[in-house]
Design a protein around this motif. Structure first.
Motif, PDB file in Angstrom:
ATOM      1  N   SER A   2      23.996  46.225  28.259  1.00  0.00           N
ATOM      2  CA  SER A   2      25.079  47.104  27.817  1.00  0.00           C
ATOM      3  C   SER A   2      24.682  47.735  26.489  1.00  0.00           C
ATOM      4  O   SER A   2      24.139  47.084  25.613  1.00  0.00           O
ATOM      5  CB  SER A   2      26.379  46.333  27.678  1.00  0.00           C
ATOM      6  OG  SER A   2      26.333  45.521  26.547  1.00  0.00           O
ATOM      7  N   SER A   3      24.967  48.973  26.396  1.00  0.00           N
ATOM      8  CA  SER A   3      24.626  49.661  25.150  1.00  0.00           C
ATOM      9  C   SER A   3      25.905  49.900  24.351  1.00  0.00           C
ATOM     10  O   SER A   3      26.827  50.582  24.802  1.00  0.00           O
ATOM     11  CB  SER A   3      23.915  50.970  25.439  1.00  0.00           C
ATOM     12  OG  SER A   3      24.777  51.842  26.107  1.00  0.00           O
ATOM     13  N   LYS A   4      25.960  49.306  23.177  1.00  0.00           N
ATOM     14  CA  LYS A   4      27.109  49.506  22.295  1.00  0.00           C
ATOM     15  C   LYS A   4      26.814  50.661  21.360  1.00  0.00           C
ATOM     16  O   LYS A   4      25.707  50.799  20.850  1.00  0.00           O
ATOM     17  CB  LYS A   4      27.365  48.262  21.463  1.00  0.00           C
ATOM     18  CG  LYS A   4      27.907  47.113  22.263  1.00  0.00           C
ATOM     19  CD  LYS A   4      28.259  45.983  21.322  1.00  0.00           C
ATOM     20  CE  LYS A   4      28.930  44.866  22.045  1.00  0.00           C
ATOM     21  NZ  LYS A   4      29.300  43.788  21.136  1.00  0.00           N
ATOM     22  N   ASN A   5      27.802  51.446  21.165  1.00  0.00           N
ATOM     23  CA  ASN A   5      27.669  52.560  20.240  1.00  0.00           C
ATOM     24  C   ASN A   5      28.082  52.064  18.851  1.00  0.00           C
ATOM     25  O   ASN A   5      29.252  51.789  18.607  1.00  0.00           O
ATOM     26  CB  ASN A   5      28.539  53.728  20.690  1.00  0.00           C
ATOM     27  CG  ASN A   5      28.263  54.973  19.883  1.00  0.00           C
ATOM     28  OD1 ASN A   5      27.626  54.926  18.840  1.00  0.00           O
ATOM     29  ND2 ASN A   5      28.757  56.089  20.381  1.00  0.00           N
ATOM     30  N   PRO A   6      27.164  51.951  17.891  1.00  0.00           N
ATOM     31  CA  PRO A   6      27.487  51.399  16.575  1.00  0.00           C
ATOM     32  C   PRO A   6      28.360  52.327  15.730  1.00  0.00           C
ATOM     33  O   PRO A   6      28.919  51.911  14.732  1.00  0.00           O
ATOM     34  CB  PRO A   6      26.124  51.188  15.924  1.00  0.00           C
ATOM     35  CG  PRO A   6      25.222  52.155  16.606  1.00  0.00           C
ATOM     36  CD  PRO A   6      25.754  52.291  18.003  1.00  0.00           C
ATOM     37  N   VAL A   7      28.533  53.550  16.125  1.00  0.00           N
ATOM     38  CA  VAL A   7      29.325  54.499  15.347  1.00  0.00           C
ATOM     39  C   VAL A   7      30.823  54.291  15.559  1.00  0.00           C
ATOM     40  O   VAL A   7      31.623  54.532  14.660  1.00  0.00           O
ATOM     41  CB  VAL A   7      28.916  55.947  15.720  1.00  0.00           C
ATOM     42  CG1 VAL A   7      29.765  56.960  15.003  1.00  0.00           C
ATOM     43  CG2 VAL A   7      27.448  56.163  15.419  1.00  0.00           C
ATOM     44  N   ILE A   8      31.210  53.807  16.718  1.00  0.00           N
ATOM     45  CA  ILE A   8      32.635  53.671  17.048  1.00  0.00           C
ATOM     46  C   ILE A   8      33.378  52.751  16.065  1.00  0.00           C
ATOM     47  O   ILE A   8      34.433  53.132  15.566  1.00  0.00           O
ATOM     48  CB  ILE A   8      32.816  53.234  18.510  1.00  0.00           C
ATOM     49  CG1 ILE A   8      32.387  54.392  19.417  1.00  0.00           C
ATOM     50  CG2 ILE A   8      34.265  52.852  18.793  1.00  0.00           C
ATOM     51  CD1 ILE A   8      32.434  54.070  20.885  1.00  0.00           C
ATOM     52  N   TYR A  10      32.760  52.136  12.960  1.00  0.00           N
ATOM     53  CA  TYR A  10      32.859  52.836  11.686  1.00  0.00           C
ATOM     54  C   TYR A  10      33.854  53.986  11.763  1.00  0.00           C
ATOM     55  O   TYR A  10      34.589  54.248  10.808  1.00  0.00           O
ATOM     56  CB  TYR A  10      31.473  53.357  11.250  1.00  0.00           C
ATOM     57  CG  TYR A  10      30.515  52.243  10.924  1.00  0.00           C
ATOM     58  CD1 TYR A  10      30.713  51.421   9.825  1.00  0.00           C
ATOM     59  CD2 TYR A  10      29.418  52.005  11.741  1.00  0.00           C
ATOM     60  CE1 TYR A  10      29.835  50.390   9.527  1.00  0.00           C
ATOM     61  CE2 TYR A  10      28.530  50.981  11.455  1.00  0.00           C
ATOM     62  CZ  TYR A  10      28.751  50.174  10.342  1.00  0.00           C
ATOM     63  OH  TYR A  10      27.887  49.163  10.062  1.00  0.00           O
TER      64      TYR A  10
END
Length: 123
Positions: A2-8, A10
């Motif tokens: 699974s790829s988590k979006n690290p921007v969300i 923030y």
């Protein structure tokens, strides 16, 4: 995987922060208006001719320097000020202040007169 979006996370924190600032600002504006309205109401009450008791005026405006028992503190002792000054002289000191550090204009003319008469009796 699974790829988590690290921007969300923030972005969520930023949005919550911006909303908090807006909310606090709105509350501050309302409080400022309430303070201004209360100050205007106090001035109108004083203009209406009703003056607070001299003891209350002293406690609110003078006691922090002269002590709540008139014994002085960072300012002169006033327990026997009537021996040294007349009520008119005391009123002038209250209104104009002194070169020695007392600021003038802490109270209005009517309050100064009531306070001066009360202090003039202290002998």
């Amino acid at each position: 995987m699974s790829s988590k979006n690290p921007v969300i996370p923030y972005a969520i924190i930023a949005v919550v922060g911006i909303l908090a600032v807006i909310f606090i600002s709105v509350i501050g504006v309302n409080q400022r208006e309430e303070i201004n309205n209360a100050a205007e109401g106090g001035e109108e009450q004083a203009e209406g001719g009703e003056v607070a008791a001299p003891e209350e005026i002293f406690e609110k405006n003078c006691a922090m320097c002269h002590g709540s028992d008139l014994s002085g503190g960072s300012a002169p002792d006033l327990t026997k000020v009537g021996n040294d000054h007349s009520a008119d002289e005391i009123k002038e000191i209250i209104i104009k202040g002194t070169d020695g550090g007392m600021p003038g204009g802490l109270v209005g003319d009517e309050e100064a007169a009531a306070l001066a008469e009360w202090l003039g009796e202290k002998k």
